[in-house]
Motif scaffolding. Structure first.
Motif, PDB file in Angstrom:
ATOM      1  N   ILE A   1      23.117  -0.034 -13.434  1.00 40.00           N
ATOM      2  CA  ILE A   1      22.913   0.179 -14.830  1.00 40.00           C
ATOM      3  C   ILE A   1      22.913   1.885 -14.872  1.00 40.00           C
ATOM      4  N   ALA A   2      22.100   2.460 -14.232  1.00 33.84           N
ATOM      5  CA  ALA A   2      21.620   3.859 -14.448  1.00 33.84           C
ATOM      6  C   ALA A   2      22.906   4.639 -14.067  1.00 33.84           C
TER       7      ALA A   2
ATOM      8  N   LEU B   1       4.296   5.266  -5.658  1.00 30.45           N
ATOM      9  CA  LEU B   1       4.210   5.344  -7.052  1.00 30.45           C
ATOM     10  C   LEU B   1       3.034   6.290  -7.841  1.00 30.45           C
ATOM     11  N   SER B   2       1.897   6.333  -7.138  1.00 29.14           N
ATOM     12  CA  SER B   2       0.923   6.947  -7.564  1.00 29.14           C
ATOM     13  C   SER B   2       1.468   8.480  -7.680  1.00 29.14           C
TER      14      SER B   2
ATOM     15  N   LEU C   1      12.304   3.222  -7.979  1.00 25.29           N
ATOM     16  CA  LEU C   1      12.758   2.102  -8.708  1.00 25.29           C
ATOM     17  C   LEU C   1      12.305   0.999  -7.719  1.00 25.29           C
TER      18      LEU C   1
ATOM     19  N   ALA D   1       3.564   8.574 -10.651  1.00 26.58           N
ATOM     20  CA  ALA D   1       2.852   8.636 -11.804  1.00 26.58           C
ATOM     21  C   ALA D   1       2.596   9.902 -12.413  1.00 26.58           C
ATOM     22  N   VAL D   2       2.201  10.540 -11.056  1.00 25.87           N
ATOM     23  CA  VAL D   2       1.918  12.077 -11.462  1.00 25.87           C
ATOM     24  C   VAL D   2       3.170  12.917 -11.960  1.00 25.87           C
TER      25      VAL D   2
ATOM     26  N   ALA E   1      19.226  -1.958 -11.375  1.00 24.02           N
ATOM     27  CA  ALA E   1      18.618  -1.116 -12.301  1.00 24.02           C
ATOM     28  C   ALA E   1      19.636   0.228 -11.841  1.00 24.02           C
TER      29      ALA E   1
ATOM     30  N   PHE F   1       8.656   0.628  -7.292  1.00 27.28           N
ATOM     31  CA  PHE F   1       8.216  -0.188  -8.555  1.00 27.28           C
ATOM     32  C   PHE F   1       8.548  -1.746  -8.878  1.00 27.28           C
ATOM     33  N   PHE F   2       9.540  -1.939  -8.410  1.00 27.37           N
ATOM     34  CA  PHE F   2       9.958  -3.264  -8.550  1.00 27.37           C
ATOM     35  C   PHE F   2       9.303  -4.289  -7.311  1.00 27.37           C
TER      36      PHE F   2
ATOM     37  N   ARG G   1       0.916  -1.126  -0.194  1.00 27.70           N
ATOM     38  CA  ARG G   1       0.044  -0.086   0.153  1.00 27.70           C
ATOM     39  C   ARG G   1       0.838   1.293  -0.248  1.00 27.70           C
TER      40      ARG G   1
ATOM     41  N   LEU H   1       1.097   3.949  -2.991  1.00 25.56           N
ATOM     42  CA  LEU H   1       0.912   5.662  -2.521  1.00 25.56           C
ATOM     43  C   LEU H   1       2.137   6.367  -3.320  1.00 25.56           C
TER      44      LEU H   1
ATOM     45  N   LEU I   1       5.914  11.360 -13.686  1.00 29.34           N
ATOM     46  CA  LEU I   1       5.980  10.852 -14.798  1.00 29.34           C
ATOM     47  C   LEU I   1       5.239  11.840 -15.798  1.00 29.34           C
TER      48      LEU I   1
ATOM     49  N   HIS J   1       6.334  -3.394  -5.804  1.00 30.39           N
ATOM     50  CA  HIS J   1       4.870  -3.259  -6.125  1.00 30.39           C
ATOM     51  C   HIS J   1       4.549  -4.457  -7.288  1.00 30.39           C
ATOM     52  N   LEU J   2       5.531  -4.268  -8.336  1.00 28.61           N
ATOM     53  CA  LEU J   2       5.293  -5.371  -9.304  1.00 28.61           C
ATOM     54  C   LEU J   2       5.238  -6.832  -8.834  1.00 28.61           C
TER      55      LEU J   2
END
Lengths: 126, 139
Positions: A124-125, A35-36, A76, A39-40, A121, A79-80, A29, A33, A42, A82-83
């Protein structure tokens, strides 16, 4: 009826011993939040591309600063995590992995995968 | 009784699927599947399935980008496939976010503020989505 002291409020998190299941569930959760918000961010980043080079440069300057880099790294990992945990939820939705042993096993797999993917990730970045 | 329904019904976790459990209770007695809670559940899972490949694709693309100069990013986004994929990604992302935020609001905030907040988040989300898609196709 008068209450001299306030009644405890649900969900009574303070009386539970932290367990992997509950911690991962909350983390799903919290990462959602975060990541939301990302998202905005992004969406805003894409919009600044249309607004022109000078606006985009300001955003890029922030993103390449210490704070920006930290937020991207956190994003990152988020994301990983939550995925991976989301895929775990999808397996549950199909009816797999319900017994306690497998719930813990998949939980640790999620932790290992998300930390590894996040570190790879970021490496690599860099 | 459908095996999957029994399994959902038997779940003891949790907040995010509480609505589902309520609605499946009714589905077991043959309520039509157009119930809002079930629709919510389907969209959440559907958008998750879209986000899995598209989210990974976006992160790989960003990691592969040689630099973040304006021209580099613009020419990356300007290709037919990338602009299409970014549109799909952003739609799925905003839908998934709005559904998730709705559940969080439903869990912690009481009515009537709850309804108002859900409407506000939806309005903001759709406005952001519209602005973003317009931006992608004006580039």
């Amino acid at each position: 009826m008068t209450n001299s002291r306030p009644r405890p409020i649900s969900p009574h998190l303070q009386i539970y011993k932290p367990q992997l299941t509950a911690v991962l569930s909350s983390l799903h959760r919290v990462s959602g939040l975060f990541l939301s918000a990302a998202a905005v961010g992004l969406a805003g980043w894409v919009i600044t591309l249309a607004l022109g080079e000078s606006v985009f440069a300001i955003v890029q300057q922030f993103l390449s600063s210490g704070y920006g880099t930290g937020l991207i790294a956190l994003g990152l990992f988020g994301f990983f995590y939550h995925l991976a945990n989301g895929l775990r939820h999808l397996c549950w939705d199909r009816g797999y992995g319900y017994d306690i042993k497998n719930v813990y096993r998949s939980g640790w797999i999620v932790v290992a995968c998300s930390i590894t993917a996040g570190i790879v990730a970021i490496l690599i970045a860099l | 009784m459908d095996r999957r329904c029994v399994l959902y019904y038997g779940r003891d976790c949790c907040h995010s699927d509480r609505a589902l459990n309520d609605y499946l209770d009714r589905e077991l007695v043959n309520t039509p599947s157009s119930e809002p809670g079930l629709q919510h559940w389907r969209w959440q899972r559907g958008s998750a399935l879209v986000l899995t490949p598209f989210g990974l694709w976006f992160i790989f693309q960003m990691l592969l980008l040689p630099d973040f100069e304006y021209q580099t990013v613009i020419s990356w986004l300007a290709t037919m496939f990338n602009s299409f994929a970014m549109t799909v990604l952003l739609i799925a992302l905003l839908v998934h976010s709005l559904l998730g935020l709705q559940v969080v609001i439903e869990d912690y905030i009481a009515n009537p503020l709850q309804r108002t907040l859900i409407r506000i988040t939806r309005f903001i989300g759709i406005a952001i989505l519209a602005a973003t898609i317009t931006s992608i196709f004006t580039i």
